[in-house]
Design an enzyme around this catalytic site. Structure first.
Site, PDB file in Angstrom:
ATOM      1  N   ARG A 249      -9.345   8.315  -0.827  1.00 55.53           N
ATOM      2  CA  ARG A 249     -10.300   8.754   0.207  1.00 55.53           C
ATOM      3  C   ARG A 249     -11.117   9.913  -0.304  1.00 55.53           C
ATOM      4  O   ARG A 249     -10.658  10.693  -1.150  1.00 55.53           O
ATOM      5  CB  ARG A 249      -9.554   9.151   1.483  1.00 55.53           C
TER       6      ARG A 249
ATOM      7  N   GLU B 234      -8.733   0.570  -2.740  1.00 53.51           N
ATOM      8  CA  GLU B 234      -9.589   0.609  -1.548  1.00 53.51           C
ATOM      9  C   GLU B 234     -10.459   1.848  -1.658  1.00 53.51           C
ATOM     10  O   GLU B 234      -9.954   2.942  -1.960  1.00 53.51           O
ATOM     11  CB  GLU B 234      -8.742   0.754  -0.276  1.00 53.51           C
TER      12      GLU B 234
ATOM     13  N   GLU C 285     -11.212  -9.238   3.135  1.00 52.56           N
ATOM     14  CA  GLU C 285      -9.909  -8.910   3.726  1.00 52.56           C
ATOM     15  C   GLU C 285     -10.145  -8.793   5.228  1.00 52.56           C
ATOM     16  O   GLU C 285     -10.928  -7.947   5.677  1.00 52.56           O
ATOM     17  CB  GLU C 285      -9.358  -7.598   3.174  1.00 52.56           C
TER      18      GLU C 285
ATOM     19  N   THR D 196      -8.279   3.617   8.494  1.00 48.83           N
ATOM     20  CA  THR D 196      -9.509   2.815   8.501  1.00 48.83           C
ATOM     21  C   THR D 196      -9.592   2.075   9.840  1.00 48.83           C
ATOM     22  O   THR D 196      -8.821   1.161  10.095  1.00 48.83           O
ATOM     23  CB  THR D 196      -9.480   1.804   7.334  1.00 48.83           C
TER      24      THR D 196
ATOM     25  N   ARG E 175      -6.837  12.964   1.153  1.00 47.46           N
ATOM     26  CA  ARG E 175      -5.759  13.394   2.053  1.00 47.46           C
ATOM     27  C   ARG E 175      -4.392  12.844   1.638  1.00 47.46           C
ATOM     28  O   ARG E 175      -3.380  13.389   1.996  1.00 47.46           O
ATOM     29  CB  ARG E 175      -6.062  13.009   3.497  1.00 47.46           C
TER      30      ARG E 175
ATOM     31  N   ASN F  19       0.853  -1.187   0.000  1.00 49.82           N
ATOM     32  CA  ASN F  19       0.000   0.000   0.000  1.00 49.82           C
ATOM     33  C   ASN F  19       0.897   1.248   0.000  1.00 49.82           C
ATOM     34  O   ASN F  19       1.727   1.414   0.895  1.00 49.82           O
ATOM     35  CB  ASN F  19      -0.885  -0.051   1.259  1.00 49.82           C
TER      36      ASN F  19
ATOM     37  N   HIS G  92      -3.695  -4.542   7.790  1.00 51.93           N
ATOM     38  CA  HIS G  92      -3.824  -3.367   8.648  1.00 51.93           C
ATOM     39  C   HIS G  92      -2.981  -3.531   9.908  1.00 51.93           C
ATOM     40  O   HIS G  92      -3.202  -4.445  10.689  1.00 51.93           O
ATOM     41  CB  HIS G  92      -5.265  -3.036   9.042  1.00 51.93           C
TER      42      HIS G  92
ATOM     43  N   HIS H  67       1.022   6.099   2.074  1.00 53.84           N
ATOM     44  CA  HIS H  67       1.768   7.001   2.953  1.00 53.84           C
ATOM     45  C   HIS H  67       2.978   7.647   2.287  1.00 53.84           C
ATOM     46  O   HIS H  67       3.566   8.575   2.843  1.00 53.84           O
ATOM     47  CB  HIS H  67       2.103   6.307   4.268  1.00 53.84           C
TER      48      HIS H  67
ATOM     49  N   HIS I  99      -5.622   3.743  -1.502  1.00 50.03           N
ATOM     50  CA  HIS I  99      -6.946   4.091  -0.979  1.00 50.03           C
ATOM     51  C   HIS I  99      -7.254   5.512  -1.430  1.00 50.03           C
ATOM     52  O   HIS I  99      -6.578   6.454  -1.010  1.00 50.03           O
ATOM     53  CB  HIS I  99      -6.901   3.998   0.561  1.00 50.03           C
TER      54      HIS I  99
HETATM   55  N1  PXP Z   1      -5.884  -2.996   4.111  1.00 47.03           N
HETATM   56  C1  PXP Z   1      -6.822  -2.019   4.211  1.00 47.03           C
HETATM   57  C2  PXP Z   1      -8.220  -2.342   3.798  1.00 47.03           C
HETATM   58  C3  PXP Z   1      -6.488  -0.727   4.643  1.00 47.03           C
HETATM   59  O1  PXP Z   1      -7.433   0.229   4.727  1.00 47.03           O
HETATM   60  C4  PXP Z   1      -5.137  -0.449   4.948  1.00 47.03           C
HETATM   61  C5  PXP Z   1      -4.737   0.953   5.343  1.00 47.03           C
HETATM   62  O2  PXP Z   1      -4.971   1.818   4.302  1.00 47.03           O
HETATM   63  C6  PXP Z   1      -4.193  -1.486   4.833  1.00 47.03           C
HETATM   64  C7  PXP Z   1      -4.595  -2.753   4.433  1.00 47.03           C
HETATM   65  C8  PXP Z   1      -2.744  -1.270   5.143  1.00 47.03           C
HETATM   66  O3  PXP Z   1      -2.608  -0.981   6.501  1.00 47.03           O
HETATM   67  P1  PXP Z   1      -1.199  -0.515   7.061  1.00 47.03           P
HETATM   68  O4  PXP Z   1      -0.879   0.797   6.393  1.00 47.03           O
HETATM   69  O5  PXP Z   1      -1.433  -0.378   8.529  1.00 47.03           O
HETATM   70  O6  PXP Z   1      -0.211  -1.565   6.713  1.00 47.03           O
END
Ligand code: PXP
Length: 240
Positions: A45, A70, A151, A101, A49, A7, A191, A10, A43
């Site tokens: 949003r 996402e 998931e 999330t 952001r 992902n 997550h 960030h 994601h």
């Molecule tokens: N899966 C989903 C559905 C999420 O919303 C997120 C965070 O955006 C992640 C995985 C990844 O989470 P993390 O950034 O904590 O690894």
């Protein structure tokens, strides 16, 4: 073998802190791809952001592996998904005030809406996953929507104290994954997973894919810092 989806949200968070053009999540996605990631996740949003529409479009155009978008089950997002055509959409709950999330979808509370979004996306050839807590009722409800995957939210496991609480949360993930597969769903998880807590989840045989963002981006900053400083010193010292 469990697949890794990376992902890149960030990376965009750091860029948006300055509203500039670096670091670019599109390049990060490309490098994650080169590093062997089996998929890229972002994601989009409602408040934009971190990931912007342009990021999603460029990632779709450049990433050759699997793209998992996402998004909230909103009409505006469905329109974007139908246009951009990710390989997979993961429906997530979204609150403006949350930092990330925070919990899984309450599928039961909005089963009609979710079922209709699942059907629209599947008709466009997009595989659909629902991000849910490892809770038997939610898993059974997910089957009713005709989603392809769930998931499982690993946030409670990741936040649990090592030892007893962690073992309880891990068991919920194991049981949830087993139940989902028995009901015909594919299973991924994510997550809050880190280099310290990932292995017990990766060892659950039913979990096909792990989706990890924050911890990988954090490590990328740390392992890259020394080189970044050396490169800057070199430029300063060789200036004429
Ligand atoms: N899966 C989903 C559905 C999420 O919303 C997120 C965070 O955006 C992640 C995985 C990844 O989470 P993390 O950034 O904590 O690894």
């Amino acid at each position: 073998m469990t697949r890794l989806g990376v992902n890149v949200d960030h990376v965009a968070t750091v860029r948006e802190a300055r509203k500039t053009n670096e670091p670019d999540p599109v390049l990060a996605a490309f490098l994650a791809d080169l590093g062997g990631a089996e998929g890229i996740i972002c994601h989009l949003r409602e408040d934009r952001r971190h990931i912007q529409d342009r990021d999603l479009e460029l990632i779709r155009a450049t990433v050759t592996s699997h793209l998992n978008l996402e998004m909230a089950a909103m009409d505006a997002m469905v329109d974007i998904a139908l246009r951009v055509k990710p390989d997979m959409v993961t429906l997530v709950p979204e609150k403006r005030e949350e930092v990330t999330t925070e919990g899984g979808l309450d599928v039961k509370a909005s089963v009609g809406r979710i079922t209709s979004v699942v059907s629209t996306l599947k008709a466009a050839g997009i595989v659909v996953s629902l991000f849910i807590d490892p809770d038997m009722d939610q898993i059974k409800e997910a089957v009713q929507t005709s989603a392809d995957f769930v998931e499982l939210h690993t946030g409670r496991y990741a936040g649990a104290r090592r030892g007893v609480d962690e073992a309880i949360e891990l068991e919920k993930l194991e049981r949830g994954a087993q139940a989902a597969v028995k009901l015909g769903l594919g299973v991924s998880a994510g997550h809050g997973l880190t280099y310290h807590n990932v292995q017990p989840v990766a060892a659950i045989p039913e979990v096909e894919e792990l989706n990890i963002g924050h911890s990988i981006v954090s490590r990328a900053i740390m392992v890259g810092m020394e080189r970044a400083v050396r490169d800057m010193i070199e430029l300063i010292r060789t200036a004429e």
